[in-house]
Design an enzyme around this catalytic site. Structure first.
Site, short mmCIF file in Angstrom:
data_model
loop_
_atom_site.label_atom_id
_atom_site.label_comp_id
_atom_site.label_asym_id
_atom_site.label_seq_id
_atom_site.Cartn_x
_atom_site.Cartn_y
_atom_site.Cartn_z
N GLU A 1 0.81 -1.23 0.00
CA GLU A 1 0.00 0.00 0.00
C GLU A 1 0.84 1.27 0.00
OE1 GLU A 1 -2.97 -0.11 3.05
OE2 GLU A 1 -4.03 -1.75 2.09
N GLU B 1 -5.22 -8.62 0.58
CA GLU B 1 -5.98 -8.31 1.81
C GLU B 1 -7.45 -8.07 1.47
OE1 GLU B 1 -4.58 -5.06 4.32
OE2 GLU B 1 -2.50 -5.69 3.98
C1 BG6 Z 1 -4.43 -2.09 5.29
C2 BG6 Z 1 -3.09 -2.41 5.86
O1 BG6 Z 1 -4.44 -0.73 5.01
O2 BG6 Z 1 -5.56 -2.25 6.05
C3 BG6 Z 1 -3.13 -3.17 7.16
O3 BG6 Z 1 -2.25 -3.03 4.93
C4 BG6 Z 1 -4.25 -2.63 8.01
O4 BG6 Z 1 -1.87 -3.11 7.76
C5 BG6 Z 1 -5.57 -2.91 7.28
O5 BG6 Z 1 -4.29 -3.11 9.32
C6 BG6 Z 1 -6.80 -2.50 8.05
O6 BG6 Z 1 -6.75 -1.16 8.39
P1 BG6 Z 1 -7.15 -0.67 9.82
O7 BG6 Z 1 -6.90 0.80 9.81
O8 BG6 Z 1 -8.57 -1.00 10.00
O9 BG6 Z 1 -6.27 -1.42 10.76
#
Ligand code: BG6
Length: 478
Positions: free
Chosen positions: A170, A378
């Site tokens: 990201e 993800e």
């Molecule tokens: C992504 C990242 O942006 O989203 C993760 O790669 C992150 O590291 C995940 O934890 C979820 O985001 P958040 O802000 O809900 O923890």
């Protein structure tokens, strides 16, 4: 398009799940690890939710065998994790810290022993603080050489063992949150610096991908982009243009560079007009165009709906990091677009729009524009979870979320997309950078909270068993 029957997932589809070093490992000063920018940033009062930090996190560093045993029992095919640069080179470069490397060697061997494909992210935001101090980290072109050297060390160490590599996680998020919104290190609010940093990160990414191919590494490499597909709020042409602006400035501005080595034209014009465009030096374009990722990784959580935003309109607003629904502020880029609520989708307690169809749209857009294989690195739902007295977690909301997204992938495959695998975020519960532990994502509940005094015991959520059966039948009944 409605299909009469959906195409099955390929037999070698990688049903996976993901994490990142800072969010799970803990052991922040063990075995010679150096300080990262996150180790430093979390100590600034008011930066993270209730002052949480990753000093201990969920102690994966000491419990990885237990975590992998749970993966094995679930039937997980792939585990994506990141390597902490500061464990390998405590000050960013120089001598390899063998004890730090040994940890990842054990982790990778344990995964392989349990028939789980390791997927390594080279950079998930925890830059060595020493490089920040020495030359302002991503603001200096020196990082291209240092990041490439670090990557090369890992390529050689894991040759033949790790076949899936993610270069940068990201880039759009760590540059924007670090240099525009000041909510990530180094806490800067300066668009000119943000776009300069981003250009250097593009060069570093390209250099690492080229190095991987030069070394004839067995396997595949690509970046992971946080893709939020853009919609217009309605058919008013002004709003349609706003959505096009958002797609150009917030998505194509990264993906086109990864896949074609070129910045999108309209977005670059806009940056030039603002005086924010990066300096492109001789040789940069050649480097960007020469690097060919083997896949595009995407992290998909939500879509964004857009409307017209005049030059004196809304700018960046506050994000919801409290879990109080409706607490995020309006946000936009004046002269380009502003984000508005999509009346057709639900939102999480952190105001993230829940839109499985958006994942299908994302996969189709990428397929048509770049004709590349895609790895979903993800996708998941951050929510409050409750551990019952009999130690169960009934997270049917997460099962619904994931099942609808898996269905969207199957539909996109039926539309012609090539999807290599699907990593949910996250495997165990973990520390959310800005949201502490109350926002949970895992299949495995970890008894840890903002007091950071939990027992660290692991408990399987209902979603753990759901994914186990999806993997077993290769998504057939989805
Ligand atoms: C992504 C990242 O942006 O989203 C993760 O790669 C992150 O590291 C995940 O934890 C979820 O985001 P958040 O802000 O809900 O923890």
């Amino acid at each position: 398009m409605e299909h009469q029957t959906l195409t099955s997932f390929p037999n070698d589809f990688l049903w996976g799940s993901a994490s990142a070093a800072y969010q799970v490992e803990g052991a922040w000063q063990e075995d010679g690890k150096g300080e990262s920018v996150w180790d430093r940033f979390v100590r600034i009062p008011g930066k993270t939710f209730k002052g949480t930090n990753g000093d201990l996190a969920v102690d994966h560093y000491h419990r990885f065998q237990e975590d992998i045993a749970l993966m094995k029992e679930q039937g997980l095919k792939a585990y994506r994790f990141s390597i902490a640069w500061t464990r390998i080179f405590p000050t960013g470069r120089g001598e390899v810290n063998q004890a730090g490397l040994a940890f990842y060697q054990e982790l990778v061997d344990e995964l392989i022993k349990n028939d789980i494909e390791p997927m390594v992210t080279l950079y998930h935001w925890d830059l060595p603080q020493a490089l920040q101090d020495e030359y302002n980290g991503w603001e200096s072109r020196q990082i291209i050489e240092d990041f490439t050297k670090y990557a090369e060390t890992l390529f050689e160490a894991f040759r033949g063992k790790v076949h899936y590599w993610i270069s940068l996680n990201e880039q759009n998020v760590f540059t924007s949150l670090g240099y525009l919104l000041a909510v990530h290190p180094p806490g800067v609010t300066d668009p000119k610096r943000m776009y300069a940093v981003n250009h250097i990160a593009n060069l570093a990414n390209a250099s690492v991908i080229n190095k991987f191919h030069e070394l004839k590494m067995p396997g595949k490499i690509g970046p992971s982009f946080a893709y939020t597909p853009n919609y217009p709020i309605n058919s008013d042409p002004k709003n349609i243009l706003a959505a096009e602006n958002a797609e150009d400035l917030m998505a194509n501005y990264w993906m086109d560079v990864y896949m074609w080595g070129k910045y999108p034209i309209a977005a670059m014009k806009f940056l030039e007009e603002q005086g924010w465009a990066p300096t492109i030096e001789a040789g940069d374009e050649e480097l960007l165009e020469s690097a060919k990722p083997d896949f595009l990784g995407i992290n998909y959580y939500q879509t964004a709906t857009n409307a017209f935003n005049p030059l004196d309109g809304v700018g960046a607003g506050k994000m919801n990091t409290t879990g109080k629904k409706g607490s995020s502020e309006e946000t936009g880029v004046p002269g380009m677009y502003k984000k508005v609520e999509n009346p057709f989708v639900e939102r999480t307690n952190w105001d993230w729009e829940i839109d499985p169809e958006g994942l299908r749209i994302a996969l189709r857009r990428i397929t048509s524009r770049y004709r590349t294989p895609i790895l979903i690195t993800e996708n998941g739902l951050g929510e409050y979870d409750k551990l019952t007295d009999d130690k169960k977690i009934h997270d049917e909301y997460r099962i619904n979320y994931l099942a609808n997204h898996v269905k969207a992938i199957k539909e996109a495959i039926s539309d012609g997309a090539t999807v290599l695998g699907y990593c949910t975020w996250s495997y165990t519960d973990l520390l959310s950078w800005l949201n502490g532990y109350q926002k949970r994502y895992g299949f495995v509940y970890v008894d840890q909270d903002e007091t950071q005094e939990g027992s660290l015991e692991r408990y399987k959520k209902d979603s753990y068993y759901w994914y186990q059966s999806v993997i077993k039948e290769n998504g057939e009944s989805i």
